[in-house]
Every structure is written in structure tokens, then in C-alpha cells.
Design a protein around this motif. Structure first.
Motif, PDB file in Angstrom:
ATOM      1  N   LEU A 160      29.060   0.617  53.948  1.00 11.41           N
ATOM      2  CA  LEU A 160      29.921   1.734  54.341  1.00 11.41           C
ATOM      3  C   LEU A 160      31.382   1.312  54.450  1.00 11.41           C
ATOM      4  O   LEU A 160      32.285   2.097  54.149  1.00 11.41           O
ATOM      5  N   LEU A 161      31.605   0.091  54.876  1.00 10.34           N
ATOM      6  CA  LEU A 161      32.964  -0.370  55.141  1.00 10.34           C
ATOM      7  C   LEU A 161      33.605  -1.111  53.970  1.00 10.34           C
ATOM      8  O   LEU A 161      34.812  -1.335  53.984  1.00 10.34           O
ATOM      9  N   SER A 162      32.826  -1.507  52.996  1.00 11.22           N
ATOM     10  CA  SER A 162      33.351  -2.284  51.870  1.00 11.22           C
ATOM     11  C   SER A 162      33.568  -1.370  50.668  1.00 11.22           C
ATOM     12  O   SER A 162      32.658  -1.128  49.880  1.00 11.22           O
ATOM     13  N   LEU A 163      34.787  -0.882  50.559  1.00 12.67           N
ATOM     14  CA  LEU A 163      35.143   0.032  49.472  1.00 12.67           C
ATOM     15  C   LEU A 163      36.390  -0.482  48.765  1.00 12.67           C
ATOM     16  O   LEU A 163      37.320  -0.987  49.411  1.00 12.67           O
ATOM     17  N   ASN A 164      36.396  -0.329  47.461  1.00 15.94           N
ATOM     18  CA  ASN A 164      37.542  -0.742  46.661  1.00 15.94           C
ATOM     19  C   ASN A 164      37.780   0.345  45.623  1.00 15.94           C
ATOM     20  O   ASN A 164      36.839   0.757  44.930  1.00 15.94           O
ATOM     21  N   TYR A 165      39.003   0.796  45.533  1.00 16.36           N
ATOM     22  CA  TYR A 165      39.293   1.889  44.604  1.00 16.36           C
ATOM     23  C   TYR A 165      38.945   1.521  43.165  1.00 16.36           C
ATOM     24  O   TYR A 165      38.657   2.394  42.345  1.00 16.36           O
ATOM     25  N   LYS A 166      38.925   0.232  42.835  1.00 15.53           N
ATOM     26  CA  LYS A 166      38.592  -0.201  41.471  1.00 15.53           C
ATOM     27  C   LYS A 166      37.087  -0.192  41.208  1.00 15.53           C
ATOM     28  O   LYS A 166      36.664  -0.142  40.060  1.00 15.53           O
ATOM     29  N   THR A 167      36.282  -0.275  42.270  1.00 21.06           N
ATOM     30  CA  THR A 167      34.824  -0.353  42.114  1.00 21.06           C
ATOM     31  C   THR A 167      34.117   0.739  42.910  1.00 21.06           C
ATOM     32  O   THR A 167      32.956   0.575  43.296  1.00 21.06           O
ATOM     33  N   ALA A 188      30.433   1.885  42.015  1.00 23.60           N
ATOM     34  CA  ALA A 188      29.409   0.903  42.407  1.00 23.60           C
ATOM     35  C   ALA A 188      29.267   0.851  43.933  1.00 23.60           C
ATOM     36  O   ALA A 188      28.158   0.719  44.454  1.00 23.60           O
ATOM     37  N   ASP A 189      30.406   0.981  44.628  1.00 20.68           N
ATOM     38  CA  ASP A 189      30.361   0.973  46.098  1.00 20.68           C
ATOM     39  C   ASP A 189      29.562   2.165  46.616  1.00 20.68           C
ATOM     40  O   ASP A 189      28.765   2.023  47.549  1.00 20.68           O
ATOM     41  N   MET A 190      29.756   3.316  46.033  1.00 15.19           N
ATOM     42  CA  MET A 190      29.009   4.517  46.447  1.00 15.19           C
ATOM     43  C   MET A 190      27.518   4.362  46.137  1.00 15.19           C
ATOM     44  O   MET A 190      26.673   4.751  46.949  1.00 15.19           O
ATOM     45  N   ARG A 191      27.200   3.781  44.985  1.00 13.87           N
ATOM     46  CA  ARG A 191      25.785   3.558  44.649  1.00 13.87           C
ATOM     47  C   ARG A 191      25.138   2.618  45.671  1.00 13.87           C
ATOM     48  O   ARG A 191      23.987   2.803  46.049  1.00 13.87           O
ATOM     49  N   ARG A 192      25.887   1.619  46.121  1.00 11.28           N
ATOM     50  CA  ARG A 192      25.364   0.675  47.118  1.00 11.28           C
ATOM     51  C   ARG A 192      25.081   1.390  48.438  1.00 11.28           C
ATOM     52  O   ARG A 192      24.063   1.136  49.082  1.00 11.28           O
ATOM     53  N   ILE A 193      25.975   2.300  48.840  1.00  4.60           N
ATOM     54  CA  ILE A 193      25.749   3.065  50.072  1.00  4.60           C
ATOM     55  C   ILE A 193      24.501   3.923  49.927  1.00  4.60           C
ATOM     56  O   ILE A 193      23.650   3.969  50.821  1.00  4.60           O
ATOM     57  N   LEU A 194      24.375   4.600  48.806  1.00  2.96           N
ATOM     58  CA  LEU A 194      23.214   5.468  48.583  1.00  2.96           C
ATOM     59  C   LEU A 194      21.919   4.663  48.479  1.00  2.96           C
ATOM     60  O   LEU A 194      20.864   5.119  48.924  1.00  2.96           O
ATOM     61  N   ALA A 195      22.003   3.453  47.930  1.00  2.00           N
ATOM     62  CA  ALA A 195      20.813   2.612  47.771  1.00  2.00           C
ATOM     63  C   ALA A 195      20.278   2.117  49.111  1.00  2.00           C
ATOM     64  O   ALA A 195      19.106   1.741  49.209  1.00  2.00           O
ATOM     65  N   THR A 196      21.117   2.122  50.150  1.00  2.00           N
ATOM     66  CA  THR A 196      20.679   1.628  51.456  1.00  2.00           C
ATOM     67  C   THR A 196      20.383   2.757  52.433  1.00  2.00           C
ATOM     68  O   THR A 196      20.212   2.518  53.621  1.00  2.00           O
ATOM     69  N   SER A 197      20.336   3.990  51.916  1.00  2.00           N
ATOM     70  CA  SER A 197      20.120   5.140  52.807  1.00  2.00           C
ATOM     71  C   SER A 197      19.032   6.055  52.272  1.00  2.00           C
ATOM     72  O   SER A 197      18.661   6.005  51.103  1.00  2.00           O
ATOM     73  N   THR A 198      18.546   6.913  53.165  1.00  3.57           N
ATOM     74  CA  THR A 198      17.509   7.885  52.829  1.00  3.57           C
ATOM     75  C   THR A 198      17.685   9.110  53.730  1.00  3.57           C
ATOM     76  O   THR A 198      18.465   9.083  54.674  1.00  3.57           O
ATOM     77  N   GLY A 199      16.966  10.152  53.431  1.00  2.00           N
ATOM     78  CA  GLY A 199      16.931  11.332  54.300  1.00  2.00           C
ATOM     79  C   GLY A 199      18.287  11.948  54.551  1.00  2.00           C
ATOM     80  O   GLY A 199      19.109  12.098  53.647  1.00  2.00           O
ATOM     81  N   LEU A 247      35.273  11.144  49.286  1.00  2.00           N
ATOM     82  CA  LEU A 247      35.502   9.733  49.581  1.00  2.00           C
ATOM     83  C   LEU A 247      36.089   9.021  48.356  1.00  2.00           C
ATOM     84  O   LEU A 247      37.049   8.251  48.480  1.00  2.00           O
ATOM     85  N   LYS A 248      35.531   9.295  47.203  1.00  2.00           N
ATOM     86  CA  LYS A 248      36.027   8.666  45.978  1.00  2.00           C
ATOM     87  C   LYS A 248      37.476   9.079  45.717  1.00  2.00           C
ATOM     88  O   LYS A 248      38.333   8.228  45.436  1.00  2.00           O
ATOM     89  N   GLU A 249      37.749  10.351  45.827  1.00  2.51           N
ATOM     90  CA  GLU A 249      39.100  10.866  45.577  1.00  2.51           C
ATOM     91  C   GLU A 249      40.120  10.217  46.515  1.00  2.51           C
ATOM     92  O   GLU A 249      41.181   9.764  46.088  1.00  2.51           O
ATOM     93  N   THR A 250      39.807  10.155  47.796  1.00  4.68           N
ATOM     94  CA  THR A 250      40.714   9.576  48.793  1.00  4.68           C
ATOM     95  C   THR A 250      40.900   8.077  48.562  1.00  4.68           C
ATOM     96  O   THR A 250      42.029   7.567  48.636  1.00  4.68           O
ATOM     97  N   THR A 251      39.821   7.381  48.272  1.00  3.81           N
ATOM     98  CA  THR A 251      39.879   5.927  48.060  1.00  3.81           C
ATOM     99  C   THR A 251      40.743   5.589  46.855  1.00  3.81           C
ATOM    100  O   THR A 251      41.598   4.697  46.917  1.00  3.81           O
ATOM    101  N   VAL A 252      40.544   6.312  45.763  1.00  7.45           N
ATOM    102  CA  VAL A 252      41.311   6.058  44.540  1.00  7.45           C
ATOM    103  C   VAL A 252      42.768   6.469  44.722  1.00  7.45           C
ATOM    104  O   VAL A 252      43.685   5.719  44.365  1.00  7.45           O
ATOM    105  N   ALA A 253      43.017   7.640  45.293  1.00  5.20           N
ATOM    106  CA  ALA A 253      44.390   8.138  45.461  1.00  5.20           C
ATOM    107  C   ALA A 253      45.227   7.204  46.341  1.00  5.20           C
ATOM    108  O   ALA A 253      46.419   7.001  46.076  1.00  5.20           O
ATOM    109  N   ASN A 254      44.611   6.609  47.355  1.00  5.00           N
ATOM    110  CA  ASN A 254      45.341   5.728  48.272  1.00  5.00           C
ATOM    111  C   ASN A 254      45.228   4.251  47.906  1.00  5.00           C
ATOM    112  O   ASN A 254      45.748   3.395  48.631  1.00  5.00           O
ATOM    113  N   LYS A 255      44.534   3.971  46.813  1.00  5.50           N
ATOM    114  CA  LYS A 255      44.323   2.584  46.351  1.00  5.50           C
ATOM    115  C   LYS A 255      43.801   1.695  47.488  1.00  5.50           C
ATOM    116  O   LYS A 255      44.318   0.629  47.786  1.00  5.50           O
TER     117      LYS A 255
END
Length: 165
Positions: free
Chosen positions: A57-64, A67-78, A91-99
């Protein structure tokens, strides 16, 4: 004629009974130890799942970010997974826009309760947040969560994550 003493069968019977009792005790101890080890393994796996999820949840990089979102989804359910899926675009839009470049670090996790296929875990993690190309100094933030983890198909996944103060 001399009478022959007939050997007593009592000692042999006692030895057989003793062997059966001893074997039953060994089997009981083995099964008890195996169950205790399985519970300990589940405990460790549930703690790891919650900790890995927090770091994801805390490890996000606008360049990746994908993959970061897939990792969050892979560790969650329900409900947790549904909530992340619903917010993924924003989340993606904000992360990329703010680099944004942020790295999460797990500080501690502890078991609150555990059942066969569910557990509640408290998690403490820090994050270092930077903005690529910005002169704004990095920020460090601290997070605490109460996470419900659920065993799904033999894998522990976070089903609910609530920030606590």
C-alpha cells in the motif's frame, strides 16, 4: 514324574498392553505437535500477509504504478480488494500527475486474534514520500492499521484494512 511349571502369560500380556499404550502416546504427541506447528505456521503466514500488504500500500512509484497496483490487489480479497479496485484509477492518476515515489517500511505487526481461516492483525509501517523533480523535501509518514486477513485457497489475504490512531 515331575510337574512342569507352565509359564505365565501375564508378563507377555502386560508388555503388549504397555507397547500399545506407549505407541498411542507417541502418536498423540506427534499429532498434537503437528497441529501446534500448523497453527504457528498459519500465524506467521497471516502476519506476513498483513505486513506485505501494508508495504504494498505504501510503496508506489509513478513509473511502476500499474505493477504496484497489481501487487496491492494480489495481497487483498473481499471488501479490501473491491475498495482498491474502485479507487485504482484515482490513485494512478494522482501518483502519475504528482510524480510520486514512495517506499514503505514495515515496523511491526502483531496478532490480535486467530481462527482457522481468519485473523486480525495490527500493523505499523512508515513511508518515505518524494516527488520526482520537485524541490519539496521528502516527507516521512507513519501508519497503523487493524487488518482482517482471510485464508483463501491456502493463502492469507487482507480482507479489510482500517487505519487506527
Amino acid at each position: 514324574m515331575a510337574e512342569h511349571a507352565r509359564p505365565s502369560r501375564i508378563p507377555v500380556t502386560m508388555l503388549v498392553v504397555l507397547a500399545v499404550v506407549l505407541a498411542a502416546g507417541v502418536v498423540w504427541a506427534y499429532l498434537k505437535d503437528r497441529d501446534a506447528q500448523a497453527r504457528a505456521d498459519d500465524r506467521d503466514a497471516a502476519l506476513r500477509a498483513a505486513g506485505n500488504h501494508a508495504v504494498s500500500l505504501l510503496s508506489l512509484n509513478y513509473k511502476t504504478i500499474d505493477a504496484d497496483m497489481r501487487r496491492i490487489l494480489a495481497t487483498s480479497t473481499g471488501g479490501a480488494r473491491s475498495a482498491y479496485e474502485a479507487n485504482a484509477g484515482r490513485l494512478k492518476e494522482t501518483t502519475v500527475a504528482n510524480k510520486v515515489i514512495q517506499y514503505g517500511v514495515l515496523r511491526a505487526s502483531g496478532m490480535v486474534s486467530q481462527a482457522e481461516t481468519s485473523a486480525q492483525v495490527l500493523v505499523v509501517a512508515d513511508v518515505d514520500i518524494r516527488w520526482d523533480g520537485s524541490k519539496t523535501p521528502a516527507q516521512e509518514r507513519f501508519y497503523r492499521w487493524a487488518m482482517d486477513v482471510t485464508k483463501v485457497g491456502g493463502v492469507w489475504l487482507v480482507s479489510k484494512a482500517v487505519q487506527v490512531e
